[in-house]
Design an enzyme around this catalytic site. Structure first.
Site, PDB file in Angstrom:
ATOM      1  CE  LYS A   1      -0.801  -2.805 -16.328  1.00 46.27           C
ATOM      2  NZ  LYS A   1       0.275  -1.838 -16.595  1.00 46.27           N
TER       3      LYS A   1
ATOM      4  CD  GLU B   1      -2.405  -5.451 -13.241  1.00 46.32           C
ATOM      5  OE1 GLU B   1      -1.296  -5.607 -13.761  1.00 46.32           O
ATOM      6  OE2 GLU B   1      -2.554  -4.912 -12.130  1.00 46.32           O
TER       7      GLU B   1
ATOM      8  CB  THR C   1       0.742   7.194 -22.357  1.00 46.00           C
ATOM      9  OG1 THR C   1       0.718   5.773 -22.306  1.00 46.00           O
ATOM     10  CG2 THR C   1      -0.295   7.772 -21.406  1.00 46.00           C
TER      11      THR C   1
ATOM     12  CG  ASP D   1      12.912   1.615 -13.172  1.00 49.36           C
ATOM     13  OD1 ASP D   1      12.105   1.231 -14.042  1.00 49.36           O
ATOM     14  OD2 ASP D   1      13.046   1.036 -12.086  1.00 49.36           O
TER      15      ASP D   1
ATOM     16  CB  THR E   1       9.121  -0.064 -13.906  1.00 54.68           C
ATOM     17  OG1 THR E   1      10.375  -0.443 -14.414  1.00 54.68           O
ATOM     18  CG2 THR E   1       8.228  -1.267 -13.772  1.00 54.68           C
TER      19      THR E   1
ATOM     20  CG  ASP F   1       0.479   1.725 -13.216  1.00 56.58           C
ATOM     21  OD1 ASP F   1      -0.403   1.629 -14.083  1.00 56.58           O
ATOM     22  OD2 ASP F   1       1.130   0.755 -12.790  1.00 56.58           O
TER      23      ASP F   1
ATOM     24  CB  SER G   1       7.598   8.328 -11.758  1.00 61.19           C
ATOM     25  OG  SER G   1       7.293   7.937 -13.076  1.00 61.19           O
TER      26      SER G   1
END
Ligand code: ATP
Length: 317
Positions: A44, A144, A226, A258, A260, A264, A296
């Site tokens: 992240k 993380e 979000t 996508d 994913t 971030d 993105s």
């Protein structure tokens, strides 16, 4: 770019994503032959730093990689992104953080994450990078890495008057009060909000109630949730501690292939706009961050999907 010029400091994580593509996920004890392999940079903190740097922000990242081939090639990749790497340590205590991802043809996946070197990022590492905080405008951190390290970064940034964004991700069940108090913007997605407040967040009303609950936990200024394709919710207090009218920011309607790393990408863009367009009202900053993130989701991959500044539409500025 000289070190002192970093406008954004990311205190964060690195993961090497090793992705195997198979027709079906393996059952217990089964050995399968996959049809494709990909090795990509992830984590992240690094994802957020890469977004900010691609948008043109002078960005430094404080983090820990393993003293191994994945760590060294990650470091090279960050340098190519023009990210300041002087405060990245290489440890021999553990290997570079790794995400082993198996994706089956249906799109279902299974993931094992080993944080490895990320667990060795210490408060001392933060203190040793004090110089880079002194000139920065924004500090962005994630969960993380060890919590005490995040907290030391938030404390240092507050002490030096650096604006702080905490992305309380991945999802955790509880966080001590200082994480809320020391964050100028406390940002989570719906799942992370649900875990923290122990209530579902599935619609606008529940998101608003979650934002108020997060404020009650200690947030001083802004809570940002979000909401995937539904955009984001911003709840703010003014200088007298009174709540401002909540703002639901819509995300552009796009054909997502996508998602994913969308979160971030959103956070990296948020840090960039805050650092370089400090006079914008925060709802404009959030709107434009949603627009960057929506680019993105129309591309495959994580860092590969993050846009460069020249790809943004001019009316964003
Ligand atoms: P991830 O875990 O997949 O990285 P996240 O769950 O942390 O993402 P989301 O809330 O899903 O974060 O998405 C972050 C932002 O990305 C949203 O606020 C929105 O602006 C944008 N976004 C996500 N999904 C879509 C979509 N389908 N269409 C348009 N924008 C999207």
């Amino acid at each position: 770019m000289v070190l002192q010029e970093a406008q954004i400091v990311v205190l964060g994580s690195f993961m090497t994503d090793v992705v195997s593509y198979v027709s079906n996920l393996p059952r217990m004890g089964e050995t399968l032959c996959g049809h494709k392999l990909a090795i990509c940079c992830g984590g992240k903190g690094a994802n957020q730093a890469v977004t900010a740097a691609r948008l043109g922000a002078a960005t430094a990242i404080i983090g820990k990689l393993g003293n191994d081939s994945f760590g060294k090639s990650y470091l090279d990749a960050l340098k190519k992104e023009n990210i300041l790497t002087d405060f990245i340590g290489l440890t021999s205590e553990a290997l570079t953080g790794l995400a082993q991802i198996i994706v089956e043809d249906s799109g279902q996946n299974s993931i094992v994450i080993v944080p490895g070197a990320n667990n060795y990022l210490t408060t001392e590492d933060v203190m040793n990078s004090r110089d880079t905080f002194t000139k920065a405008k924004i500090m962005l951190s994630v969960l993380e890495i060890p919590r005490e390290t995040v907290l030391s970064g938030l404390k240092l940034a507050n002490e030096l008057g650096v604006f702080t964004i905490l992305n309380a991700a991945p999802a955790v069940e509880d966080l001590e009060k200082n994480f809320y108090i020391l964050s100028d913007i406390f940002c989570v997605n719906e799942t992370e909000a649900e875990m923290l407040i122990k209530q579902p967040v599935t619609n606008h009303d529940e998101a608003l109630s979650a934002a108020h609950r997060l404020m009650e936990k200690g947030c001083k200024k802004h809570v940002l949730i979000t909401l995937g394709k539904n955009g984001a919710l911003l709840l703010s207090r003014d200088d007298n501690n009174s709540f401002l009218e909540p703002v639901f920011v819509k995300a552009p309607e796009v054909k997502a292939i996508d998602t994913t790393g969308a979160g971030d990408c959103f956070l990296g863009a948020l840090a960039y706009f805050l650092a370089y367009y400090p006079d914008w009202p925060l709802c404009k900053t959030v709107t434009n961050s949603c627009r960057v993130a929506s680019l993105s989701v129309q591309r495959a991959g994580t860092q590969t999907s993050f846009p460069y500044k020249h790809e943004l539409e001019n009316d964003l500025f």
